[in-house]
Scaffold this active site. Structure first.
Site, PDB file in Angstrom:
ATOM      1  N   LYS A 191      -5.881 -10.528   6.491  1.00  0.00           N
ATOM      2  CA  LYS A 191      -5.241 -10.145   5.232  1.00  0.00           C
ATOM      3  C   LYS A 191      -4.918 -11.393   4.388  1.00  0.00           C
ATOM      4  CE  LYS A 191      -0.901  -9.214   4.333  1.00  0.00           C
ATOM      5  NZ  LYS A 191       0.459  -8.672   4.312  1.00  0.00           N
ATOM      6  N   ASP A 210      -3.047  -4.147   3.214  1.00  0.00           N
ATOM      7  CA  ASP A 210      -1.616  -4.225   3.469  1.00  0.00           C
ATOM      8  C   ASP A 210      -1.064  -2.809   3.560  1.00  0.00           C
ATOM      9  OD1 ASP A 210      -1.582  -3.258   0.908  1.00  0.00           O
ATOM     10  OD2 ASP A 210      -0.131  -4.710   0.140  1.00  0.00           O
TER      11      ASP A 210
END
Ligand code: SF4
Length: 293
Positions: A191, A210
């Site tokens: 991420k 996310d």
């Protein structure tokens, strides 16, 4: 009334169903929402590239209903992307930064926190420690008071100092520009690497997954997965590569502004007719019980 169908009711915003917003009101709305500025409007997505060349694996995800509904149909994915473009035409990363290093630090600090909270402390942090070498010279404990308010400050201080030391020792003081190298840094997973590669280096190496992207992708039936890595794989199969970073930012903004975790503002959502989420607050289309965040 068929089970699962929700009755229409007036928009809480007062906007009538089917009514178009007057030209200019959308831009005004974005300004009111404090959306970040981007220099140019992005090019529309090419429908031919949606799902292009990805059929074998994507096919495993497809569940056509008796009515022929396919949540991963290229036309539907294209309409979702176009709707997001319309809602958030200049969406970009909300973390304040002036360099790849500052973006990397801000992204590490944003875990289990909010971008607003991180933006409150990073100007002071980078004034106190202007370079990656300054961070590399710290002991993690020295950093803790400065980042305390973002939560998980002990682990985050270890990650930031550890990343700084590795960048200085192994990469000449420069944030590496490949996924493989970024993943060698302490505290950096896909991420964070995707945020830095896509936002600063303009490299579409993956989709940022996310909490917002997870929730909205599941509501929109773009994935059934819960694991971020598998969700990212699903999204990479159906979203054109050149849109991975923009898609991530747009969905994240959508999660902040309209498609919030509880009580999504469906009456104001441009994706409403494409969305069959079970927890919609207003619907003109059939509800799918399995389309859950
Ligand atoms: S219609 Fe509602 S649940 Fe669906 S994407 Fe829009 S805000 Fe989210």
């Amino acid at each position: 009334m068929a089970r699962g169908n929700m009755p229409r009711r007036p928009s809480r915003s007062g906007r009538q169903e089917g009514a178009r917003r007057p030209k200019g009101s959308q831009a005004k709305g974005r300004a009111a929402q404090n959306m970040p500025a981007r220099p140019a409007r992005r090019a529309p997505v090419d429908p031919a590239k949606v799902n292009a060349g990805k059929a074998p694996k994507a096919a495993a995800l497809k569940k056509k209903s008796a009515s022929g509904y396919d949540p991963l149909a290229p036309e539907r994915v294209h309409e979702i992307i176009a709707g997001l473009d319309q809602l958030y035409p200049r969406a970009t990363c909300a973390l304040t930064h002036r360099s790849a290093w500052e973006l990397l630090v801000a992204t590490i600090l944003s875990a289990q926190s909010t971008d607003v909270r991180v933006n409150m402390i990073t100007p002071m942090l980078f004034e106190k420690y202007p370079t990656v070498q300054d961070f590399a010279a710290l002991e993690p404990e020295q950093l803790q008071p400065d980042i305390y308010s973002t939560g998980f400050f002990r682990n985050k201080s270890k990650s930031v100092v550890g990343a700084a030391r590795k960048i200085v020792a192994d990469f000449g003081g420069n944030v590496p520009q490949t996924m493989e190298e970024l993943l060698t840094l302490p505290g950096v997973a896909r991420k964070t690497a995707n945020v830095v590669l896509g936002t600063w280096f303009k490299k579409n190496e993956g989709v940022v997954v996310d909490t917002h992207v997870t929730r909205i992708s599941r509501r929109l039936e773009l994935t059934k997965q819960e694991d971020p890595k598998k969700i990212e794989e699903d999204l990479m199969r159906i979203i054109p590569r050149e849109r991975w970073t923009d898609f991530s930012h747009e969905v994240i903004w959508h999660g902040r502004k309209l498609c919030v975790a509880r009580g999504p503002k469906c009456a104001d959502c441009a994706l409403e007719t494409l969305c069959h989420a079970a927890d919609k607050t207003w619907s003109t289309v059939e509800i799918h019980a399995e389309a859950r965040p």
